[in-house]
Design an enzyme around this catalytic site. Structure first.
Site, PDB file in Angstrom:
ATOM      1  N   TYR A  71       0.726  -1.172  -0.136  1.00 22.77           N
ATOM      2  CA  TYR A  71       0.155  -0.048  -0.016  1.00 22.77           C
ATOM      3  C   TYR A  71       0.930   1.288  -0.112  1.00 22.77           C
ATOM      4  O   TYR A  71       1.850   1.487   0.808  1.00 22.77           O
ATOM      5  CB  TYR A  71      -0.773  -0.185   1.265  1.00 22.77           C
ATOM      6  CG  TYR A  71      -1.790   1.306   1.380  1.00 22.77           C
ATOM      7  CD1 TYR A  71      -2.573   1.716   0.449  1.00 22.77           C
ATOM      8  CD2 TYR A  71      -1.645   1.987   2.401  1.00 22.77           C
ATOM      9  CE1 TYR A  71      -3.437   2.612   0.250  1.00 22.77           C
ATOM     10  CE2 TYR A  71      -2.311   3.052   2.549  1.00 22.77           C
ATOM     11  CZ  TYR A  71      -3.351   3.637   1.391  1.00 22.77           C
ATOM     12  OH  TYR A  71      -4.118   4.504   1.421  1.00 22.77           O
ATOM     13  N   HIS A 125      -5.002   5.125  -2.643  1.00 20.04           N
ATOM     14  CA  HIS A 125      -5.876   6.129  -2.718  1.00 20.04           C
ATOM     15  C   HIS A 125      -5.629   7.352  -3.433  1.00 20.04           C
ATOM     16  O   HIS A 125      -4.477   7.961  -3.009  1.00 20.04           O
ATOM     17  CB  HIS A 125      -6.693   6.188  -1.604  1.00 20.04           C
ATOM     18  CG  HIS A 125      -7.080   5.024  -0.712  1.00 20.04           C
ATOM     19  ND1 HIS A 125      -6.490   4.125  -0.057  1.00 20.04           N
ATOM     20  CD2 HIS A 125      -8.573   4.608  -0.788  1.00 20.04           C
ATOM     21  CE1 HIS A 125      -7.478   2.995   0.089  1.00 20.04           C
ATOM     22  NE2 HIS A 125      -8.527   3.367  -0.328  1.00 20.04           N
TER      23      HIS A 125
END
Length: 169
Positions: free
Chosen positions: A73, A112
């Site tokens: 991530y 994101h």
């Protein structure tokens, strides 16, 4: 910019304040003390980017075991505005991609991105990332609050190889 040097350096207790300052300027969200404490533990997954010895950007990642997968991530990857489009973001992202490639056990890498951040979306698409979903109200206290989840698959799904993928078109 001939002769300019782009280098990546470790994030340490001695320069963590530089990372905090960069993140405050680059990103519209605030990161808490736990974020910075965790960053000190991830080793090669967190780097400051230097342009001619000036800290101008950073990348911070963590390993995520979710969806029965080993995923990387990207928590943050950013560069100060005057230093964008000089290859600094590319160097940081390539560093992370190389770690995943050498490790060989990551299923994918994801992050994101605020839905309005078209330059970031374009940047990641150049590296093979795709929007896989949009999370409503992901961000607090910033507009737009929605975020795209961008992901790059690092492994061919089991049962498929390059030949079967070519003939499926």
């Amino acid at each position: 910019m001939k002769g300019s040097r782009i280098e990546l350096g470790d994030v340490t207790p001695h320069n963590i304040k530089q990372l905090k300052r960069l993140n405050q300027v680059i990103f519209p969200v605030s990161y808490n003390d736990k974020f910075y404490k965790d960053v000190l533990e991830v080793g090669e997954l967190a780097k400051l980017a230097y342009f001619n010895d000036i800290a101008v950007g950073a990348v911070c990642c963590r390993v995520d075991h979710s969806q029965n997968q080993k995923r990387l991530y990207i928590m943050t990857l950013g560069c100060l505005a005057p230093y964008r489009r000089l290859g600094i973001g590319t160097k940081m992202l390539n560093h992370v991609l190389n770690i995943c490639e050498k490790d060989g056990t990551f299923d994918n890498i994801y992050l994101h991105v605020q839905i309005s951040n078209e330059s970031a979306i374009d940047f990641y698409r150049k590296f093979g990332f795709e929007i896989i979903e949009t999370k409503k109200n992901y961000y607090k206290r910033i507009e737009p609050a929605d975020a795209h989840v961008l992901q790059k698959n690092l492994k061919v799904p089991s049962g498929q190889n390059a030949e079967t993928q070519k003939t499926d078109n």
